[in-house]
Scaffold this motif. Structure first.
Motif, PDB file in Angstrom:
ATOM      1  N   GLU A  62       9.159   2.492   7.700  1.00 35.81           N
ATOM      2  CA  GLU A  62       9.574   2.618   6.296  1.00 35.81           C
ATOM      3  C   GLU A  62       9.977   4.062   5.990  1.00 35.81           C
ATOM      4  O   GLU A  62      10.956   4.326   5.290  1.00 35.81           O
ATOM      5  CB  GLU A  62       8.441   2.183   5.359  1.00 35.81           C
ATOM      6  CG  GLU A  62       8.156   0.682   5.338  1.00 35.81           C
ATOM      7  CD  GLU A  62       7.349   0.177   6.521  1.00 35.81           C
ATOM      8  OE1 GLU A  62       6.714   1.019   7.192  1.00 35.81           O
ATOM      9  OE2 GLU A  62       7.365  -1.033   6.784  1.00 35.81           O
ATOM     10  N   HIS A 104      -3.154  -8.153   2.574  1.00 29.74           N
ATOM     11  CA  HIS A 104      -1.970  -7.410   2.999  1.00 29.74           C
ATOM     12  C   HIS A 104      -1.484  -7.966   4.348  1.00 29.74           C
ATOM     13  O   HIS A 104      -2.313  -8.276   5.219  1.00 29.74           O
ATOM     14  CB  HIS A 104      -2.349  -5.931   3.154  1.00 29.74           C
ATOM     15  CG  HIS A 104      -1.169  -5.038   3.305  1.00 29.74           C
ATOM     16  ND1 HIS A 104      -0.416  -5.008   4.458  1.00 29.74           N
ATOM     17  CD2 HIS A 104      -0.602  -4.163   2.452  1.00 29.74           C
ATOM     18  CE1 HIS A 104       0.563  -4.142   4.284  1.00 29.74           C
ATOM     19  NE2 HIS A 104       0.468  -3.620   3.076  1.00 29.74           N
ATOM     20  N   PHE A 108       8.321  -2.187   3.564  1.00 24.45           N
ATOM     21  CA  PHE A 108       8.121  -3.409   4.363  1.00 24.45           C
ATOM     22  C   PHE A 108       9.306  -3.737   5.285  1.00 24.45           C
ATOM     23  O   PHE A 108       9.895  -4.815   5.190  1.00 24.45           O
ATOM     24  CB  PHE A 108       7.812  -4.605   3.434  1.00 24.45           C
ATOM     25  CG  PHE A 108       6.388  -4.589   2.921  1.00 24.45           C
ATOM     26  CD1 PHE A 108       5.333  -5.004   3.721  1.00 24.45           C
ATOM     27  CD2 PHE A 108       6.100  -4.147   1.646  1.00 24.45           C
ATOM     28  CE1 PHE A 108       4.014  -4.987   3.260  1.00 24.45           C
ATOM     29  CE2 PHE A 108       4.792  -4.117   1.165  1.00 24.45           C
ATOM     30  CZ  PHE A 108       3.740  -4.545   1.971  1.00 24.45           C
ATOM     31  N   ASN A 131       5.529  -0.080  -3.347  1.00 24.68           N
ATOM     32  CA  ASN A 131       4.201   0.252  -2.826  1.00 24.68           C
ATOM     33  C   ASN A 131       3.440   1.068  -3.856  1.00 24.68           C
ATOM     34  O   ASN A 131       4.033   1.596  -4.799  1.00 24.68           O
ATOM     35  CB  ASN A 131       4.342   1.109  -1.560  1.00 24.68           C
ATOM     36  CG  ASN A 131       4.706   0.289  -0.350  1.00 24.68           C
ATOM     37  OD1 ASN A 131       4.087  -0.719  -0.047  1.00 24.68           O
ATOM     38  ND2 ASN A 131       5.744   0.729   0.353  1.00 24.68           N
ATOM     39  N   GLU A 152       0.830  -1.216   0.000  1.00 25.17           N
ATOM     40  CA  GLU A 152       0.000   0.000   0.000  1.00 25.17           C
ATOM     41  C   GLU A 152       0.865   1.268   0.000  1.00 25.17           C
ATOM     42  O   GLU A 152       0.898   2.027  -0.965  1.00 25.17           O
ATOM     43  CB  GLU A 152      -0.918  -0.019   1.222  1.00 25.17           C
ATOM     44  CG  GLU A 152      -1.788   1.220   1.330  1.00 25.17           C
ATOM     45  CD  GLU A 152      -2.757   1.129   2.495  1.00 25.17           C
ATOM     46  OE1 GLU A 152      -3.727   0.362   2.397  1.00 25.17           O
ATOM     47  OE2 GLU A 152      -2.514   1.820   3.513  1.00 25.17           O
ATOM     48  N   GLY A 153       1.541   1.459   1.121  1.00 22.91           N
ATOM     49  CA  GLY A 153       2.371   2.651   1.257  1.00 22.91           C
ATOM     50  C   GLY A 153       3.204   2.531   2.515  1.00 22.91           C
ATOM     51  O   GLY A 153       2.932   1.685   3.370  1.00 22.91           O
TER      52      GLY A 153
END
Ligand code: URA
Length: 234
Positions: free
Chosen positions: A91, A202, A98, A124, A85-86
């Motif tokens: 991160e 996810h 990740f 992402n 996703e983001g």
């Protein structure tokens, strides 16, 4: 008259060449078409360009509120590309996708089907951390989807794994439900190239809903099967 006669009498290529006093050699063989496969060096410069383009984005709330771009991790030559996703907090601090709790689970999921994280390519949908880890808005997803599509074209994976609803929405819009679409092979065409895609939950969702891991395991087994069928070795 003489030309006509010669043409009628035979279609011999050399005769026609001689008649017209053409003296170059033309090899009437099928053209051997080569499929363009970018080398690692090509890919790295294409990736650098793409990263710069994203870094130059303006009027983006995500960029304004984050520490740095989180662009990629892993092997750009990998046949497997994973899209999350983001970035989250960790991160955003480290600058790699990740690397927080969801990343720890992702690594275990990959290990469960005998894949080392370093052998896949990870990115992402959005490359800047959304404030308070909120889900990216549709306008943000759509804006970054343009970059994601380019990113996929550069990496050119044999298997594309979309993790979670944001990654699904970036390529398929908002009409699908991840709970209904996960665990099915799909195809998406980007820039005239067809990619094999699988949607799956996810890892962050699995951390919140561990009872859903059984579905994720089914998806992982499907991915492993496809890897074996494609004779991909790591
Ligand atoms: N969740 C994501 O989707 N991506 C990351 O990089 C980390 C957590």
């Amino acid at each position: 008259m003489e030309i006509e006669q010669k043409n009628q009498n035979n279609n011999n290529f050399e005769d026609i060449m001689e008649l017209f006093e053409i003296d170059y050699i033309y090899e009437n063989k099928p053209i051997k078409r080569t499929i363009y496969e970018p080398s690692l060096k090509d890919k790295q410069s294409l990736l650098e360009n793409l990263k710069l383009k994203i870094q130059n984005i303006s009027n983006c709330e995500l960029k304004k509120n984050s520490k740095q771009i989180v662009f990629n991790d892993g092997d750009p030559q990998s046949p497997i590309m994973i899209v999350g996703e983001g970035p989250g907090q960790k991160e955003d601090e480290i600058g790699k996708p990740f690397v927080g709790d969801a990343g720890v689970l992702l690594n275990k999921m990959l290990e469960a089907i005998n894949i080392k994280r370093s052998k896949v390519y990870i990115t992402n949908v959005v490359n800047y951390r959304p404030p308070n880890n909120r889900k990216p808005q549709l306008s943000e997803i759509n804006r970054y989807a343009v970059f994601l599509r380019e990113h996929i074209n550069i990496i050119d994976p044999k298997i594309l794994i979309l993790m979670g609803s944001t990654a699904m929405e970036a390529l398929f819009g908002q009409t699908l439900k991840i709970s209904e679409e996960r665990g099915k092979w799909k195809e998406v065409i980007i820039n005239q190239k067809t990619y094999k895609i699988i949607l799956t939950f996810h890892p962050a969702y699995l951390l919140r809903q561990p009872d859903q891991k059984k579905y994720s395991w089914e998806d992982l087994k499907m991915i492993r099967k496809r890897i074996n069928e494609l004779k991909i070795s790591f």
